[in-house]
Scaffold this active site. Structure first.
Site, PDB file in Angstrom:
ATOM      1  N   LYS A  55     -18.722 -17.913  27.102  1.00  0.00           N
ATOM      2  CA  LYS A  55     -18.788 -17.034  25.926  1.00  0.00           C
ATOM      3  C   LYS A  55     -18.025 -15.740  26.201  1.00  0.00           C
ATOM      4  O   LYS A  55     -17.283 -15.245  25.347  1.00  0.00           O
ATOM      5  CB  LYS A  55     -20.254 -16.753  25.562  1.00  0.00           C
ATOM      6  CG  LYS A  55     -20.929 -17.979  24.970  1.00  0.00           C
ATOM      7  CD  LYS A  55     -22.440 -17.872  24.890  1.00  0.00           C
ATOM      8  CE  LYS A  55     -23.035 -19.213  24.470  1.00  0.00           C
ATOM      9  NZ  LYS A  55     -24.483 -19.317  24.593  1.00  0.00           N
ATOM     10  N   GLN A  99     -29.412 -15.427  26.428  1.00  0.00           N
ATOM     11  CA  GLN A  99     -29.200 -16.836  26.768  1.00  0.00           C
ATOM     12  C   GLN A  99     -30.542 -17.545  26.959  1.00  0.00           C
ATOM     13  O   GLN A  99     -31.419 -17.068  27.667  1.00  0.00           O
ATOM     14  CB  GLN A  99     -28.343 -16.941  28.056  1.00  0.00           C
ATOM     15  CG  GLN A  99     -27.994 -18.350  28.456  1.00  0.00           C
ATOM     16  CD  GLN A  99     -27.124 -19.086  27.438  1.00  0.00           C
ATOM     17  OE1 GLN A  99     -26.198 -18.517  26.872  1.00  0.00           O
ATOM     18  NE2 GLN A  99     -27.435 -20.346  27.186  1.00  0.00           N
ATOM     19  N   ASP A 122     -26.548 -14.498  17.233  1.00  0.00           N
ATOM     20  CA  ASP A 122     -26.868 -15.869  17.633  1.00  0.00           C
ATOM     21  C   ASP A 122     -27.899 -16.473  16.672  1.00  0.00           C
ATOM     22  O   ASP A 122     -28.281 -17.626  16.825  1.00  0.00           O
ATOM     23  CB  ASP A 122     -27.411 -15.850  19.074  1.00  0.00           C
ATOM     24  CG  ASP A 122     -27.248 -17.175  19.776  1.00  0.00           C
ATOM     25  OD1 ASP A 122     -26.368 -17.974  19.369  1.00  0.00           O
ATOM     26  OD2 ASP A 122     -28.007 -17.437  20.731  1.00  0.00           O
TER      27      ASP A 122
END
Ligand code: NAP
Length: 282
Positions: A55, A99, A122
């Site tokens: 990413k 994450q 996200d």
């Protein structure tokens, strides 16, 4: 029947990233600051380390700055929540990615909810799930958002279609079903307690496999002409759909790799640039 046409996620993701990069460059030129994504990683799980690095690399190539916060596996919920609140309040950070997974001893939901909705690129907060479900402006979960983009790219209108989503996780199955519902599909969710999965899949005009079980969905259960989206990613680059048999029945199908996978990071980048544009008032 002819073989299904492949839905090329790699090519579409490249175009989405190029577009995001152009917008990032424009934003940087006009405001003097590049869009910035903060990535937060708890512990050193090798797959998570790789995902975060991918990413960051993709951000760099698109002209999006990234700030990485690496935390020890012993980080507590309170510490993680504190860090996410600080990033949420930091005007130099426009998007935040925590994450997953964060470790069993951490309350992941509490951590997600510490992310300001305007920086939730996200799409993991309750607020994002709600706006997504109501079809209102906001950030979508990245993999589901990428799947809808693929359907649009290939001219698949979900309205009135029977969509069967196999899997109901918070990051994938549930949100992709809500996005399809917001686009007027008739949605059925299947999961580990579903009694006759084959019967449900046989009814589907659109099948989304989001399970994590290699080749669980067999071609014999695919309705001829159905659209098959395989979000599964199992060891050995194997999806949740038995590709070789499904390709003979479907009209459109995503390959693994190169289908859904590349769309996830592309959606993350696109949403980070959009978040920066909104926060910078540009
Ligand atoms: P997950 O949290 O483990 O959820 C799996 C879901 O599948 C659960 O809802 C589970 O049901 C259901 N399930 C398990 N066995 C089943 C069976 N035999 N029949 C029907 N349903 C069954 O997984 P996830 O995070 O959603 O990920 C799913 C897959 O997508 C994995 O292969 C993952 O690697 C991949 N993935 C790909 C991307 C990408 O960017 N391409 C992103 C995220 C995930 P219950 O709810 O009843 O337990």
């Amino acid at each position: 029947m002819a073989q299904a046409r492949l839905m090329d996620g790699t090519a579409l993701a490249r175009r989405v990233v190029e577009d995001a990069a152009r917008k990032a460059a424009d934003l940087t030129a006009r405001t003097g600051g590049a869009p910035c994504l903060a990535t937060v990683l708890v512990g050193e799980d090798p797959a998570s380390v790789t995902y975060v690095r991918m990413k960051q690399n993709r951000c760099r190539r698109a002209g999006v700055a990234s700030r990485h916060v690496a935390l020890p596996a012993t980080t507590t919920t309170a510490e993680l929540v504190g860090i996410l609140r600080e990033l949420s309040a930091d005007p130099g950070v426009h998007g935040i990615l925590l994450q997953h997974p964060v470790g069993d001893h951490v309350d992941e939901r509490a951590a997600f909810e510490a992310i300001a909705p305007e920086k939730d690129v996200d799409g993991v907060t309750f607020a994002s799930f709600a706006t997504m479900s109501f079809g209102l402006p906001g950030f979508v979960s990245c993999t589901p958002g990428g799947i809808l983009r693929l359907l649009d790219e290939y001219g698949v209108d979900p309205a009135g279609k029977r969509a069967v989503v196999v899997g109901r996780s918070a990051i994938l199955g549930k949100p992709v079903g809500m996005l399809l519902l917001a686009r007027d599909a008739t949605v059925t969710y299947c999961h580990s307690r579903t009694r006759d999965l084959s019967a449900a899949v046989r009814e589907a005009d659109i099948v989304v496999a989001a399970v994590g079980r290699p080749r669980l969905i067999r071609g014999q259960d695919i309705k001829p002409g159905a659209v098959v989206i395989d979000a599964g990613y199992n060891p050995g680059n194997v999806g949740d759909v038995d590709f070789d048999s499904a390709v003979e029945r479907a009209s459109l199908i995503t390959p693994v790799p190169g289908g859904v996978g590349p769309m996830t990071i592309a959606t993350l980048l696109e949403q980070t640039v959009d978040a920066a544009a909104r926060q910078l008032g540009a």
